[in-house]
Design an enzyme around this catalytic site. Structure first.
Site, mmCIF file in Angstrom:
data_model
loop_
_atom_site.group_PDB
_atom_site.id
_atom_site.type_symbol
_atom_site.label_atom_id
_atom_site.label_comp_id
_atom_site.label_asym_id
_atom_site.label_seq_id
_atom_site.Cartn_x
_atom_site.Cartn_y
_atom_site.Cartn_z
ATOM 1 N N ASP A 23 -5.532 -4.966 52.706
ATOM 2 C CA ASP A 23 -5.919 -3.891 53.636
ATOM 3 C C ASP A 23 -5.599 -2.514 53.055
ATOM 4 O O ASP A 23 -4.847 -2.373 52.078
ATOM 5 C CB ASP A 23 -5.175 -4.097 54.962
ATOM 6 C CG ASP A 23 -5.974 -3.610 56.153
ATOM 7 O OD1 ASP A 23 -6.873 -2.776 55.972
ATOM 8 O OD2 ASP A 23 -5.674 -4.057 57.282
ATOM 9 N N ASP A 63 -13.521 -3.784 62.001
ATOM 10 C CA ASP A 63 -12.526 -4.133 63.014
ATOM 11 C C ASP A 63 -13.197 -4.415 64.347
ATOM 12 O O ASP A 63 -12.557 -4.897 65.276
ATOM 13 C CB ASP A 63 -11.520 -2.985 63.194
ATOM 14 C CG ASP A 63 -10.342 -3.135 62.245
ATOM 15 O OD1 ASP A 63 -10.208 -4.197 61.618
ATOM 16 O OD2 ASP A 63 -9.550 -2.177 62.137
HETATM 17 C C1 GLA Z 1 -6.406 -3.066 59.979
HETATM 18 C C2 GLA Z 1 -7.320 -4.266 59.821
HETATM 19 C C3 GLA Z 1 -7.110 -5.209 60.960
HETATM 20 C C4 GLA Z 1 -5.659 -5.659 60.978
HETATM 21 C C5 GLA Z 1 -4.758 -4.440 61.069
HETATM 22 C C6 GLA Z 1 -3.292 -4.830 60.917
HETATM 23 O O1 GLA Z 1 -6.778 -2.301 61.064
HETATM 24 O O2 GLA Z 1 -8.648 -3.866 59.723
HETATM 25 O O3 GLA Z 1 -7.966 -6.322 60.851
HETATM 26 O O4 GLA Z 1 -5.393 -6.388 59.821
HETATM 27 O O5 GLA Z 1 -5.058 -3.485 60.075
HETATM 28 O O6 GLA Z 1 -2.450 -3.757 61.005
#
Ligand code: GLA
Length: 755
Positions: A469, A539
């Site tokens: 990420d 997301d």
């Molecule tokens: C980001 C990712 C999510 C999740 C969060 C965790 O927003 O896109 O899918 O993994 O971080 O903090």
């Protein structure tokens, strides 16, 4: 596929595409054509119109250039800009040689497309020289057998005696003889990435860029030039895509003479690269695709090229596991027992991989701390990562782990130990985003540290997957390790550091599956594909929003690269409640996962999810590697309908999905013409749910009796009828089942043997 070089004229042709340029009387390469294939046996030099227009400097602006520069009378956007030791910026690049190479050479330090065998690609390397500064420019043009595309990159070499500053170095420019195009981009924001938007080209400059240190949610490093009215199947389209994950620009300039120049590359806004004598700079590469037959053909070219000639390694052609991810199920709040409980539920439903998302390390109970301290939180996971991996292994599940290596929290031991490893301008406060700062990956010692940490984690437990990420963009861009005169190199050096880190980890753990992520799809770009075979698309897991996100993404990227999850309702991003069938039907078109707590599913939904996973596994080759076709898109008509289809390579199997966003009473008659089938084959059309394949909530509620749409479409149909007449979606008057909002239909098509 052919490259011919005759009397200073160069003609590259492959698939249905020709790219032609020629040297003018002084030896400067002038662009002639990129588009539909022309005979390589003729000369097209007569098309060079080297006329002097009123109030112009010679013919500088009357013709296209292979590498336009500034200062000699071409006032349009350049491909290359330098500042020489004497402060001047003028360049006069003239032919100094060329060679044709079998295959395609790699670009050291950068991700790049590749040919698996030497006879799959041909590369023309053109060398240009500026006599005064000693600058040499190598432009590489690669073509691939049977494919209507051209890959282009450049290498700038300082062969002079003084230092040069490189102020902009584009990966590609493209000159077009008229501006009669629409400019299409994949634009949006967090949770609504890569919506396809189009606007008519207008005089002057237009385009997109990122100065964020990442490609970003806002715009993808891609632009489309399509003839007005181009559809999925008709109209000329040109795509320009950049294999890069950092700051970029993608622009088009419509000139007053009615020509049009596009360029793509590293964003020059924050870029300055010092090139000492003997030093070189390599640009990322750009992939230019030509389609004579609309967006569909363009997408298919990109999809299959990026799937087979950019994605790389163990996972490239392998079936990707169906996963359950803990994020929306538990966020930061879990114990080992919770995770094992969820995993048991997931395993019982047919999952293959359990992904532990954020919250497993340091003191991380929310997003305010611990990034950088990648030690397992033993109060949450007493058995450590190895213990959890063993428990998951016992359930037959692989273990996936969320990490965010590029980041650090102020509340962390890493920050205390190495405050200078953090990006920021000394003496100024650093701006935080999501309570976090960014590590300076332009520094080799930071990359080495991260390699050591993540090598250690991956060696400490049986981990088969990483979700990599990156949850903020870069502000106060400045490296304490670079001298003041080299700060313009920072952003690109960061990317080189990131690619080096990923490359080393993939080399050490070749069977590791990496899913890239940046607040969802904020770094969904070609540059990460060679390291991370898939990316978390957004997301936003709401099925209806995903109709636009996934279709936009599919313009360039293959289904095998798109993580697509079914999540709980009401949806956490939008509050919308789409049926399990619709959520599943959308998530099938990509790499399927679930983002929910299986223990909280109703008995009916548990059966539905198990059936979805079984159905997906049965058709996984199709969903992950099949030919994807957009039959209807939310950017067409009133935006209320979408329909997708995947077809196997041999055209004997296909799955079709149609979606209706808002229900309509007494709906108009609607038929869906299919594509990509064999017109002469007989197909068995099975509208789903059908007994034994997909037991949906709707079917159970309806006690198993097929509705009118299912009855009308079920049976044997020839490919030509399915393409010309199509499937019936609505219009049976009073007998139309009221499906409510956010409804979907799925159809399985299987060719009948012997026909
Ligand atoms: C980001 C990712 C999510 C999740 C969060 C965790 O927003 O896109 O899918 O993994 O971080 O903090």
């Amino acid at each position: 596929m052919q490259i011919s070089c005759r009397d200073g004229e160069f003609h590259l042709s492959s698939g249905g595409m020709s790219y032609i340029f020629a040297l003018d009387g002084r030896g400067a390469p002038r662009h002639i054509h990129f588009g539909a294939a022309l005979s390589p046996d003729s000369s097209y030099r007569h098309l060079l119109r080297l006329v002097e227009r009123p109030f112009s400097i010679g013919s500088m602006e009357s013709a296209g250039w292979e590498c336009p520069t500034i200062g000699r009378g071409d006032f349009r956007i350049p491909a290359l800009e330098i500042e020489a030791a004497d402060g001047s910026g003028v360049l006069d690049l003239l032919y100094a040689g060329h060679r044709v190479i079998e295959g395609k050479p790699p670009i050291p330090g950068l991700p790049a497309t590749y040919a698996e065998t030497e006879d799959e690609a041909l590369t023309l390397e053109l060398c240009l020289r500026d006599a005064v500064s000693g600058l040499e420019l190598y432009i590489n043009y690669s073509i691939f057998e049977g494919t209507s595309l051209l890959v282009r990159s450049s290498r700038v070499c300082n062969r002079g005696r003084g230092a040069l500053s490189l102020n902009s170095a584009m990966s590609a420019v493209l000159e077009l003889p008229d501006p009669d195009y629409e400019l299409g981009t994949l634009s949006g924001a967090w949770a609504r990435e890569r919506h396809f938007v189009r606007r008519r080209l207008a005089p002057g400059l237009q385009g997109i860029s990122s100065r964020r240190g990442a490609s970003g949610h806002q715009h993808n490093p891609f632009l489309l030039l399509s003839r007005p009215g181009a559809t999925e199947t008709e109209g000329e389209c040109i795509g320009v895509s950049l294999v890069y994950s950092g700051c970029f620009t993608a622009e088009v300039e419509v000139h007053s003479h009615g020509t049009c120049r596009a360029r793509i590359g590293i964003d020059p806004a924050d870029f300055r690269w010092q090139l000492g004598p003997g030093q070189e700079f390599a640009t990322p590469e750009a992939v230019l695709v030509y389609s004579a037959r609309g967006l569909g053909e363009l997408s298919e070219t990109y999809n299959s090229f990026y799937r087979s000639n950019l994605a790389l390694g163990y996972w490239r052609d392998r079936h990707r596991p169906v996963l359950f991810n803990s994020w929306e199920a538990a966020y930061f709040d879990f114990t080992e027992n919770d995770l094992v409980g969820m995993a048991e539920g997931a395993a019982a439903l047919g999952a293959e991989l359990f992904v532990l998302d954020d919250g497993w390390f340091g003191l991380r109970d929310d997003d305010s701390s611990s990034l950088g301290d990648w030690a397992c939180n033993l109060s949450k996971l007493p058995g450590g990562l190895a213990g959890l991996a063993r428990a998951l292994g016992g359930l037959g599940l692989g273990f996936g782990l969320w990490v965010e290596p590029e980041m650090v929290s102020q509340k962390s031991q890493l920050f205390e130990a190495h405050p200078d490893w953090v990006i920021g301008v000394p003496g100024r406060p650093r701006s935080e985003g999501r309570n976090q700062l960014v590590l300076d990956l332009s520094r080799p010692e930071v990359v080495d540290h991260l390699y050591g940490v993540f090598h250690g984690i991956l060696s400490s437990a049986s981990i088969s997957y990483l979700k990599w990420d990156m949850n903020r963009h870069i502000s106060e861009a400045y490296s304490a390790a670079l001298p003041p005169g080299r700060q313009g190199e920072f952003f690109h050096r960061y990317m080189l550091g990131l690619y080096a880190l990923l490359g080393r980890l993939v080399e050490a753990f070749p069977e590791l599956l990496i899913e890239s992520c940046s607040g969802g799809g904020g770094r969904f770009d070609p540059g990460l594909l060679p390291f991370a075979s898939q990316a978390w698309t957004s997301d936003d897991s709401d099925a209806i929003e995903r109709l636009s996100i996934q279709a936009g993404t599919s313009l360039v990227y293959p289904l095998s690269s798109m993580g697509a999850h079914v999540s709980a309702v009401p949806n956490h991003q939008l509050g919308r409640s789409a049926s399990l069938d619709t959520r599943g039907a959308v998530a099938f078109f990509g790499v399927l996962g679930y983002e929910l707590d299986p223990r909280k599913l109703s008995e009916e939904d548990r059966r539905g999810v198990a059936a979805q996973i079984a159905f997906y596994k049965e058709h996984r080759q199709l969903f992950q590697f099949g030919r994807f076709l957009r039959l209807r898109s939310t950017w067409e008509g009133d935006g209320n309908e979408a329909a997708w289809m995947v077809v196997s390579e041999d055209r004997r199997e296909a799955v079709v999905a149609s979606f209706r966003i808002l229900g309509r009473p007494n709906p108009a008659s609607l038929r869906l013409g299919l594509r990509g089938l064999d017109p002469g084959l007989l197909y068995r059309v099975s509208p789903l749910p059908a007994e034994g394949s997909l037991s949906s909530a709707a079917l159970i509620a309806g006690a198993g009796s097929p509705d009118v749409v299912q009855r009308e479409n079920a049976g044997l149909r020839r490919g030509d009828e399915l393409e010309v007449i199509g499937l019936l979606l609505s219009g049976e008057g009073a007998f139309d089942p009221p499906a409510g909002d956010f409804s979907s239909r799925l159809f399985l098509l299987e060719a009948v043997f012997g026909h």
